[in-house]
Structure formats: C-alpha cells, structure tokens
Design an enzyme around this catalytic site. Structure first.
Site, short mmCIF file in Angstrom:
data_model
loop_
_atom_site.label_atom_id
_atom_site.label_comp_id
_atom_site.label_asym_id
_atom_site.label_seq_id
_atom_site.Cartn_x
_atom_site.Cartn_y
_atom_site.Cartn_z
N LYS A 75 -12.02 -111.24 82.91
CA LYS A 75 -12.61 -111.72 81.38
C LYS A 75 -14.11 -112.35 81.25
O LYS A 75 -14.43 -112.79 82.33
CB LYS A 75 -11.80 -112.78 80.68
CG LYS A 75 -11.90 -113.12 79.26
CD LYS A 75 -10.97 -114.04 78.91
CE LYS A 75 -11.57 -115.46 78.91
NZ LYS A 75 -11.33 -116.37 78.09
N LYS A 79 -7.74 -122.81 85.68
CA LYS A 79 -8.93 -123.84 85.50
C LYS A 79 -8.61 -124.92 86.59
O LYS A 79 -9.46 -125.39 87.37
CB LYS A 79 -9.05 -124.41 84.23
CG LYS A 79 -9.33 -123.41 83.22
CD LYS A 79 -10.59 -123.96 82.31
CE LYS A 79 -10.97 -122.78 81.70
NZ LYS A 79 -11.83 -123.05 80.31
N LYS A 120 -17.53 -117.86 79.35
CA LYS A 120 -18.80 -118.55 79.20
C LYS A 120 -18.96 -119.40 80.40
O LYS A 120 -20.13 -119.75 80.71
CB LYS A 120 -18.42 -119.75 78.17
CG LYS A 120 -18.33 -119.54 76.81
CD LYS A 120 -18.23 -120.81 75.98
CE LYS A 120 -17.18 -120.77 74.92
NZ LYS A 120 -16.03 -121.10 75.40
P1 ATP Z 1 -14.54 -121.01 78.84
O1 ATP Z 1 -15.09 -119.93 79.62
O2 ATP Z 1 -15.14 -122.06 78.52
O3 ATP Z 1 -12.99 -121.32 79.36
P2 ATP Z 1 -14.12 -118.97 77.24
O4 ATP Z 1 -15.30 -118.08 77.44
O5 ATP Z 1 -13.02 -118.08 77.89
O6 ATP Z 1 -14.39 -120.41 77.78
P3 ATP Z 1 -12.79 -119.71 74.86
O7 ATP Z 1 -13.48 -120.73 74.27
O8 ATP Z 1 -11.80 -119.98 75.79
O9 ATP Z 1 -13.98 -118.70 75.83
O10 ATP Z 1 -12.32 -118.53 73.70
C1 ATP Z 1 -12.88 -118.52 72.55
C2 ATP Z 1 -12.18 -117.33 71.76
O11 ATP Z 1 -12.68 -116.11 72.14
C3 ATP Z 1 -10.70 -117.08 71.97
O12 ATP Z 1 -10.00 -116.59 70.97
C4 ATP Z 1 -10.84 -115.93 73.21
O13 ATP Z 1 -9.52 -115.43 73.20
C5 ATP Z 1 -11.82 -115.17 72.76
N1 ATP Z 1 -12.61 -114.61 73.97
C6 ATP Z 1 -13.27 -115.52 74.82
N2 ATP Z 1 -13.74 -114.51 75.85
C7 ATP Z 1 -13.20 -113.15 75.33
C8 ATP Z 1 -13.38 -111.98 75.89
N3 ATP Z 1 -13.81 -111.62 77.00
N4 ATP Z 1 -12.99 -110.68 75.21
C9 ATP Z 1 -12.11 -110.96 74.33
N5 ATP Z 1 -11.80 -112.02 73.50
C10 ATP Z 1 -12.49 -113.16 73.98
#
Ligand code: ATP
Ligand code: LTN
Length: 341
Positions: free
Chosen positions: A206, A123, A209
C-alpha cells in the site's frame, strides 16, 4: 417511532464518520481511497470527519510536526472539497469523549481479537522497539470514534476493513448485554479500483504515509516536477505493453491511478496506449495526477494562510461533535452502571 440511533434528531439523513491519522503528509492513496468518497457522499449524509491525532501517537511523533500536520490534514480535507458548512470537521483530541468511550471499548474488545489485527502485526514489525499498548488497543479507540456518533456508514480504504468489522462486533456484543445502545456501522469501501493505491516502488505494498522511500508515494502537495519524476521512476516490468494482468503489479497500479485521475476504464486505457511504450504512459499518468492536484494545492495554500479561519472551523466542529458524542457517552455510562449524581 423513528429510531434516533439511525439518524440525527434534526434530520432523516444517515450519519457518516471517518478520519485519517496525522502521521505524515497525505498522498494520492488517501485522496482516491478515502477523501474523494467523503466529498462524493457529503451532501446526502450528516458528516463527522476528523483528524485522528490520538491514533497517530501509537507511533512516536515529533510534537511540533504532529501539531503542524494535524492542522494540515484538516486543511487538506477542505482543499479536497469537504465543505465545513455541511460537515462537522474536528481534531480527535479536542473531543474528550473519544478517550472516555475508548476505555469502555477496551473492556469489550477481546485480547484474541486485537491480536489478529493485521495492522497491529505490521506496525509491530515496523516499530519493534516500541510495541506499546496503544498500538495494540488502537481498534478500541477507533470503535469509540465510530460508535460515539451512531455512524451508519464509515467510508475508508480496503486496509481498514478489519478494524470496522471489530467495531461492529464490539457494538453487537455491547448491545446484546445492554439493549439498543449503538448503531451497527457499515463500512463503505469503494468498489472502484481506488480502494487500494500501491507504492510506486514496491507495487504490492500500500502507498503509505510512513514509507521512508520518498519515491514510493505521490504526496498531495508534491511539486509538478517531482510528481512527473516519481512516475518516471515507478517500478514496472520487463514487457512493453500497457495491459492490466496478473503479475504486472507496477503497470496495474499505474493504470489504477490513471483510471482514478481520469475516470477511464482499464480497457479504454489499454486502447489509448496500445503501441506506445511505458515512457509515454508514465508521463500521461503524471500529467493526469498533476491536473487533479493543482486546484487542491491552490486551495490548500489559501487555507493555510488564514490560520485563524481554519482554527475557528475546527473549534466550532469540536463543539458540535462533543455535543453529539457526550449524549452517547452519557447513555453508555448509565447502562454500564457508573454512578450518576
Ligand atoms: P500510516 O502510514 O500512518 O499507518 P496510512 O498512510 O496507511 O497511515 P491511514 O491514516 O491509516 O493512512 O489511512 C487513512 C485513510 O486512507 C483510510 O481510510 C485508509 O484506508 C485510506 N488509505 C490510506 N492509504 C491508502 C491507499 N494507499 N490506497 C487507498 N486508500 C488508502
Ligand atoms: N485507523 C484509521 C483512522 C481512523 C478511522 C477512525 C477511520 C481512526 N478512527 C474511525 C474511520 C473511522 C485509518 O485510516 N488508519
């Protein structure tokens, strides 16, 4: 004597806690990687599930969008199958004990440990104009979230493993000085493929969002046509065979998604698509995902049209959560020597 740290006093069930940041619209990675597991486990545990709006502001957010998304993320939990009658559902900023314990956690998390967090490094690169202290101490707030509720199990996706290990290390460190204050939490990371759903455009990354490429993620609220289109545009490789193998990141990811949506194993999928091209396969993945998302979207729309009902669930949830959290906080304050009057 029963160890009250390991269960709620009213029940022998163990405690689950988890949350998702309200930084954007949720995608199929959040569903398959996190929320689906919460739903599967909810009947057998005491559940604390929250929307991490305080973690969200470690990256700049538009205030109106943050407000709207926090409500939408909560509604999405319910639309995906979380039952608010058996789960305590709340917004993180509605329970002040999270920030109160977070300060204490900051004083027990080491600079070196926080510096090693890959999420912080990633980040910091993505937001090099805003490497704020909150981004750095993010895991201390996350440790507070978990330890306040004496959570036994924290179901998250694979990317959160490092943060959970740090929460455990802080808890062990604190307990070694002050006695048995915190329950040591265990991560629950699904052994299934769903633990990491990757981007449709850069399938070694990954699905997230905060990805600005709209074709990279399939959102839980995407329209059917858009879902099919995004899968049609998904990056694959120059071969033609639907086969799970090293170097075939795009196809591997699509097979993972198809497997999550249908429950089929990789070898079954390979048989199903043997002799067929990538075009047929992509369409099938899209259709399978649409059939998972349709009922979720219907329920989501119903929930959002009853805002008062949703707010009542969150208000009750915050009260229940605060009751539990304040007990832990009081114990911590006493142990560390804050004057009680
Ligand atoms: P950001 O992009 O805002 O950093 P993010 O999309 O990575 O956020 P988080 O809020 O960090 O999402 O994750 C919420 C939950 O969903 C966590 O338990 C994370 O491990 C899971 N998660 C997020 N993205 C994935 C993915 N692509 N595959 C599997 N699990 C996920
Ligand atoms: N950092 C988490 C969100 C989160 C969380 C938590 C998850 C904040 N606090 C406590 C589990 C337990 C993430 O998924 N990015």
């Amino acid at each position: 004597m029963e160890n009250i740290n390991n269960s709620d006093t009213s029940s022998n069930k163990k405690i689950i806690l988890s949350g998702i940041q309200s930084t954007g619209e949720l995608n199929i990675g959040h569903y398959f990687g996190a929320i689906k597991n919460w739903v599967k486990l909810q009947d057998d545990y005491i559940n604390y599930l929250f929307v991490a709006d305080m973690h969200a502001i470690t990256v700049r957010q538009d205030p109106a969008a943050l407000r709207r998304r926090s409500l939408e993320v909560a509604a999405t939990y319910i639309a995906c199958g979380i039952n608010p009658e058996i789960c305590t559902l709340f917004i993180q900023s509605h329970v002040p004990a999270h920030t109160q314990l977070a300060w204490v956690m900051n004083c027990y998390a080491m600079f070196g440990e926080l510096s090693r967090m890959t999420q912080f490094k990633e980040k910091s690169e993505q937001h090099s104009d805003n490497i704020n202290a909150g981004l750095f101490t993010y895991p201390a707030l996350q440790a507070a979230d978990i330890l306040l509720y004496n959570a036994n199990l924290v179901p998250v996706g694979l990317d959160q493993k490092q943060h959970l290990e740090l929460a455990r290390d802080i808890a062990v460190r604190f307990n070694s000085v002050y006695g048995d204050v915190f329950t040591i939490p265990e991560p629950y990371i699904s052994k299934e493929k769903s633990a990491k759903i990757n981007s449709l455009q850069e399938p070694i990354k990954k699905m997230s969002k905060s990805d600005s490429n709209i074709n990279a993620s399939v959102l839980l609220l995407d329209k059917t046509d858009d879902i099919i289109k995004k899968f049609r545009r998904a990056v694959t490789d120059s071969e033609t065979e639907v086969r799970f193998a090293e170097g075939k990141d795009g196809i591997n990811n699509l097979m993972t998604i198809y497997s999550c949506a249908t429950g089929r194993a990789y070898d079954e999928i390979e048989r199903e698509f043997s002799g067929k091209g990538y075009g047929d396969f992509k369409l099938a993945v899209g259709e399978a995902v649409v059939s998972v998302l349709e009922p979720i979207q219907k329920k989501f729309n119903g929930l959002m049209s009853d805002r008062a009902g949703l707010e009542k669930i969150l208000k009750d949830g915050a009260e229940k959560a605060a009751h539990r959290a304040n007990k832990t906080l009081a114990k911590v304050y006493k142990k560390i020597g804050f004057l009680q009057i």
